[in-house]
Design a protein around this motif. Structure first.
Motif, PDB file in Angstrom:
ATOM      1  N   VAL A  78      29.050  43.320  13.233  1.00  0.00           N
ATOM      2  CA  VAL A  78      29.386  44.046  14.459  1.00  0.00           C
ATOM      3  C   VAL A  78      29.827  43.086  15.556  1.00  0.00           C
ATOM      4  O   VAL A  78      30.815  43.334  16.274  1.00  0.00           O
ATOM      5  N   LEU A  79      29.122  41.981  15.716  1.00  0.00           N
ATOM      6  CA  LEU A  79      29.469  41.013  16.757  1.00  0.00           C
ATOM      7  C   LEU A  79      30.847  40.405  16.505  1.00  0.00           C
ATOM      8  O   LEU A  79      31.626  40.197  17.447  1.00  0.00           O
ATOM      9  N   VAL A  80      31.156  40.133  15.246  1.00  0.00           N
ATOM     10  CA  VAL A  80      32.476  39.595  14.916  1.00  0.00           C
ATOM     11  C   VAL A  80      33.562  40.624  15.226  1.00  0.00           C
ATOM     12  O   VAL A  80      34.629  40.277  15.755  1.00  0.00           O
ATOM     13  N   ARG A  81      33.299  41.883  14.938  1.00  0.00           N
ATOM     14  CA  ARG A  81      34.284  42.936  15.224  1.00  0.00           C
ATOM     15  C   ARG A  81      34.528  43.088  16.724  1.00  0.00           C
ATOM     16  O   ARG A  81      35.641  43.403  17.157  1.00  0.00           O
ATOM     17  N   LEU A  82      33.526  42.862  17.532  1.00  0.00           N
ATOM     18  CA  LEU A  82      33.693  42.941  18.984  1.00  0.00           C
ATOM     19  C   LEU A  82      34.719  41.917  19.466  1.00  0.00           C
ATOM     20  O   LEU A  82      35.659  42.248  20.191  1.00  0.00           O
ATOM     21  N   VAL A  83      34.533  40.673  19.045  1.00  0.00           N
ATOM     22  CA  VAL A  83      35.462  39.625  19.451  1.00  0.00           C
ATOM     23  C   VAL A  83      36.832  39.853  18.820  1.00  0.00           C
ATOM     24  O   VAL A  83      37.869  39.579  19.437  1.00  0.00           O
ATOM     25  N   MET A  84      36.837  40.369  17.598  1.00  0.00           N
ATOM     26  CA  MET A  84      38.092  40.631  16.903  1.00  0.00           C
ATOM     27  C   MET A  84      38.954  41.627  17.679  1.00  0.00           C
ATOM     28  O   MET A  84      40.175  41.478  17.763  1.00  0.00           O
ATOM     29  N   GLY A  85      38.341  42.651  18.260  1.00  0.00           N
ATOM     30  CA  GLY A  85      39.095  43.634  19.037  1.00  0.00           C
ATOM     31  C   GLY A  85      39.776  43.006  20.230  1.00  0.00           C
ATOM     32  O   GLY A  85      40.952  43.270  20.512  1.00  0.00           O
ATOM     33  N   LEU A  86      39.042  42.168  20.946  1.00  0.00           N
ATOM     34  CA  LEU A  86      39.610  41.505  22.126  1.00  0.00           C
ATOM     35  C   LEU A  86      40.761  40.588  21.735  1.00  0.00           C
ATOM     36  O   LEU A  86      41.815  40.580  22.383  1.00  0.00           O
ATOM     37  N   VAL A  87      40.573  39.816  20.672  1.00  0.00           N
ATOM     38  CA  VAL A  87      41.576  38.853  20.243  1.00  0.00           C
ATOM     39  C   VAL A  87      42.824  39.564  19.727  1.00  0.00           C
ATOM     40  O   VAL A  87      43.958  39.169  20.032  1.00  0.00           O
ATOM     41  N   SER A  88      42.640  40.625  18.950  1.00  0.00           N
ATOM     42  CA  SER A  88      43.774  41.305  18.317  1.00  0.00           C
ATOM     43  C   SER A  88      44.744  41.864  19.344  1.00  0.00           C
ATOM     44  O   SER A  88      45.966  41.694  19.235  1.00  0.00           O
ATOM     45  N   VAL A  89      44.227  42.546  20.357  1.00  0.00           N
ATOM     46  CA  VAL A  89      45.123  43.138  21.337  1.00  0.00           C
ATOM     47  C   VAL A  89      45.800  42.063  22.176  1.00  0.00           C
ATOM     48  O   VAL A  89      46.930  42.242  22.647  1.00  0.00           O
ATOM     49  N   SER A  90      45.151  40.910  22.361  1.00  0.00           N
ATOM     50  CA  SER A  90      45.766  39.807  23.091  1.00  0.00           C
ATOM     51  C   SER A  90      46.953  39.234  22.319  1.00  0.00           C
ATOM     52  O   SER A  90      47.967  38.865  22.909  1.00  0.00           O
ATOM     53  N   VAL A  91      46.834  39.185  20.991  1.00  0.00           N
ATOM     54  CA  VAL A  91      47.947  38.736  20.155  1.00  0.00           C
ATOM     55  C   VAL A  91      49.128  39.685  20.294  1.00  0.00           C
ATOM     56  O   VAL A  91      50.277  39.269  20.497  1.00  0.00           O
ATOM     57  N   VAL A  92      48.855  40.971  20.180  1.00  0.00           N
ATOM     58  CA  VAL A  92      49.913  41.977  20.269  1.00  0.00           C
ATOM     59  C   VAL A  92      50.601  41.916  21.625  1.00  0.00           C
ATOM     60  O   VAL A  92      51.828  41.965  21.725  1.00  0.00           O
ATOM     61  N   TYR A  93      49.799  41.807  22.668  1.00  0.00           N
ATOM     62  CA  TYR A  93      50.367  41.793  24.015  1.00  0.00           C
ATOM     63  C   TYR A  93      51.270  40.575  24.221  1.00  0.00           C
ATOM     64  O   TYR A  93      52.393  40.701  24.706  1.00  0.00           O
ATOM     65  N   ALA A  94      50.785  39.392  23.854  1.00  0.00           N
ATOM     66  CA  ALA A  94      51.564  38.171  24.065  1.00  0.00           C
ATOM     67  C   ALA A  94      52.865  38.205  23.268  1.00  0.00           C
ATOM     68  O   ALA A  94      53.927  37.801  23.768  1.00  0.00           O
ATOM     69  N   ALA A  95      52.811  38.694  22.025  1.00  0.00           N
ATOM     70  CA  ALA A  95      54.021  38.772  21.202  1.00  0.00           C
ATOM     71  C   ALA A  95      55.019  39.751  21.790  1.00  0.00           C
ATOM     72  O   ALA A  95      56.231  39.490  21.811  1.00  0.00           O
ATOM     73  N   PHE A  96      54.519  40.869  22.284  1.00  0.00           N
ATOM     74  CA  PHE A  96      55.404  41.869  22.857  1.00  0.00           C
ATOM     75  C   PHE A  96      56.073  41.368  24.137  1.00  0.00           C
ATOM     76  O   PHE A  96      57.281  41.507  24.323  1.00  0.00           O
ATOM     77  N   VAL A  97      55.278  40.780  25.006  1.00  0.00           N
ATOM     78  CA  VAL A  97      55.818  40.254  26.261  1.00  0.00           C
ATOM     79  C   VAL A  97      56.883  39.203  25.996  1.00  0.00           C
ATOM     80  O   VAL A  97      57.965  39.213  26.582  1.00  0.00           O
ATOM     81  N   LEU A  98      56.575  38.297  25.093  1.00  0.00           N
ATOM     82  CA  LEU A  98      57.525  37.224  24.791  1.00  0.00           C
ATOM     83  C   LEU A  98      58.823  37.782  24.213  1.00  0.00           C
ATOM     84  O   LEU A  98      59.920  37.339  24.580  1.00  0.00           O
ATOM     85  N   SER A  99      58.735  38.766  23.338  1.00  0.00           N
ATOM     86  CA  SER A  99      59.944  39.299  22.701  1.00  0.00           C
ATOM     87  C   SER A  99      60.864  39.978  23.700  1.00  0.00           C
ATOM     88  O   SER A  99      62.083  39.790  23.653  1.00  0.00           O
ATOM     89  N   VAL A 100      60.303  40.759  24.634  1.00  0.00           N
ATOM     90  CA  VAL A 100      61.179  41.452  25.584  1.00  0.00           C
ATOM     91  C   VAL A 100      61.665  40.530  26.696  1.00  0.00           C
ATOM     92  O   VAL A 100      62.667  40.826  27.351  1.00  0.00           O
TER      93      VAL A 100
END
Length: 568
Positions: free
Chosen positions: A227-249
């Protein structure tokens, strides 16, 4: 000329309005026109990045394609629970001396109420006596401590690994709740982190963290650790998506910002399909998670290929680094006709804000109504979209994998159709129609489930609902951004993500309503979706707003916004 001005203004507006993960906004850096008070001519002003490398070319095509790949591992981890936390039939384990007893006879004899308690077995009982109905029946029961699980559809799951049944059944949703809490936190912090430290560093750094966490989760020996790993995983995953999206546009310009932004959503349904197919080959959750974690590791080599955003570099004053990126991109795009890049970059200056944004501004004047309405709409849309996406296994419509693939595939045309809708139609009516259609489709699926036994009729209704709400999922962040003035646009969109985050926390528990009535979860989704659509009608349609006024001193150099009166 009026129509031309609208078309030139539209990409600039759209550029401010895209999302990823929990949705974020990219301020404009596009073509603008302002009226020269000393003449009657319109002077087109193109931002320096587009002037040097062009709005779109071979370099942007390659980079945006590579950046879209980062959406795959993140979406994998969001969608994994569809199979790794799938509830299946379970029963109290047979003792060794009754291992030859057919399962049906064992369950009928020992667990007449449920699998949480088992009948006390008399001494000397045999499999033959139970099968012949000659075994004595004692009316004494004890709590069961060991279970076996039906693995015909999925293999080992989180539930079977840690026996999350009976009095531990409430823990089943805990891992996904904390994961979605992490997504909510990451959605709020992702933009700030990316603006502070740059797109590329955060993208690769978070991708590395996500890959390591995914592998570490395979080594967890207790559910609490997982459960603790999944908590951090959620925060990290959306940060990856956001950074990739921002950079692409930020690498493209003009109308291509809209197209590139929408195209970043195409990996989502493809990722859902990949997870569904792989789960058929790798039914055990640890094997499946390992297979879906490896692609993220390979993406780390893109550190040597991907550039930092030249627009971000310019916005923080790192002109020489931006020059190096632009020179390489210009040569790749065969735009070697720029005589003096240094002069263009020197003339490029960031806009200086004369007023600092405040959260209180969201609740003053006409913005109070908009903020309140958007809060409800975002909550409703998130419940509808993720309620259908993450609860496919609860529908029990035949083969889980086939149903998952079908409902994922309908998102592809929904995303594609969003592009012409965004360019040609308004915001308010399409969003209203799509949310109401989703609500009606959910109601229809429940009505048909009562009247018909054919699963394909129900699946067809769910396909229509998923198609409609997927379109809303693309259009809503754009509409939200356009409703706020420039100075508090990011604050406004960020505030809407608070309600979205609250909705995400509710998603894993949505089907708990079935304990009251089996149709209540879908009726709830339908009611919220329709209500959210109705509230959209209380807001103005931003596409009909007048062309924004730009200040004469506004420059066009990067990730900043221009001055306008849209939303006033």
């Amino acid at each position: 000329m009026g129509e031309v001005n609208k078309l030139n203004t539209f990409p600039s507006i759209m550029r401010k309005c895209f999302k990823m993960g929990l949705f974020k906004i990219i301020p404009s850096q596009g073509i603008s026109k302002e009226k020269n008070h000393d003449s009657n001519e319109d002077i087109g002003q193109k931002d320096v990045v587009s002037l040097i490398i062009g709005d779109y070319g071979r370099w942007q095509l390659m980079m945006t394609f590579l950046l879209s790949l980062f959406s795959f591992p993140c979406t994998f981890h969001i969608y994994l629970p569809t199979f790794t936390v799938k509830a299946t039939k379970f029963w109290c384990r047979r003792p060794e001396n009754l291992s030859s007893l057919p399962l049906e006879h064992w369950i009928n004899y020992s667990q007449p109420v449920d699998a949480c308690s088992v009948r006390v077995l008399p001494d000397g009982i045999t499999a033959e006596s139970i099968m012949n109905n000659t075994a004595p029946i004692l009316e004494s029961f004890v709590r069961c401590n060991e279970w076996d699980y039906d693995r015909s559809e999925v293999g080992d799951t989180i539930i079977s690994e840690w026996d999350l049944v009976c009095d531990r059944a409430t823990l089943t949703n805990l891992a996904e709740v904390v994961f979605l809490i992490g997504v909510g936190i990451g959605g709020v912090l992702g933009g700030w982190i990316s603006d502070k430290f740059g797109r590329k560093k955060i993208l690769i750094g978070m991708m590395l963290a996500q890959s390591l966490l995914a592998i570490v989760s395979l080594l967890m020996q207790s559910y609490l650790q997982y459960v603790l790993v999944r908590l951090v995983m959620g925060l990290v995953s959306v940060s990856v998506v956001y950074a990739a999206f921002v950079l692409s546009v930020e690498l493209v310009g003009g109308a291509w910002v809209t197209i590139a932004g929408v195209c970043n959503f195409f990996p989502l349904p493809l990722a859902y399909i990949i997870v569904s197919l792989l789960s058929m080959v790798l039914p055990n959750w640890r094997d499946l998670q390992l297979a879906l974690s490896l692609p993220g590791c390979f993406l780390l080599v893109l550190w040597f290929v991907l550039p930092e955003s030249p627009r971000w570099l310019l916005s923080v004053g790192r002109t020489q680094e931006a020059k190096m990126v632009l020179e390489k991109a210009s040569k790749f795009n065969k735009k070697d006709n720029i005589a003096d890049i240094d002069k263009l970059l020197t003339l490029n200056k960031s806009e200086i804000r004369t007023e600092e944004p405040s959260v209180l501004m969201l609740f003053k004047g006409y913005l109070l109504k908009r903020t309140f309405c958007l809060f409800i709409i975002w909550f409703s849309m998130t419940i509808a979209y993720y309620g259908l996406l993450l609860n496919i296994g609860k529908f029990n419509l035949g083969n889980l994998h086939i149903t998952s693939i079908i409902l994922a595939a309908v998102e592809i045309p929904a995303i594609a159709l969003s592009i012409p809708i965004l360019f040609k139609a308004g915001r308010r009516i399409p969003i209203f129609v799509s949310m109401v259609v989703c609500g009606l489709a959910c109601v229809a699926s429940e009505v048909f489930s009562i009247s018909f036994e054919d699963n394909w009729i129900i699946i067809s209704c769910l396909m229509l609902g998923k198609f409609a709400i997927a379109s809303t999922n693309i259009m809503m962040p754009i509409f939200t951004a356009e409703l706020y003035p420039t100075i508090i646009r990011n604050l406004g969109v960020g505030a809407s993500q608070i309600s979205s985050g609250l909705a995400l926390i509710c998603i894993p528990y949505l089907w708990e309503l079935a304990k009251l009535n089996e149709h209540l979860p879908m009726v709830t989704i339908a009611a919220l979706s329709a209500a959210g659509g109705a509230i959209v009608l209380l807001l103005p349609d931003t596409i009909k707003s007048k062309e924004p006024k730009r200040s004469a001193n506004s420059s066009c150099n990067g990730t900043f916004t221009v001055t306008d009166d849209r939303g006033q």
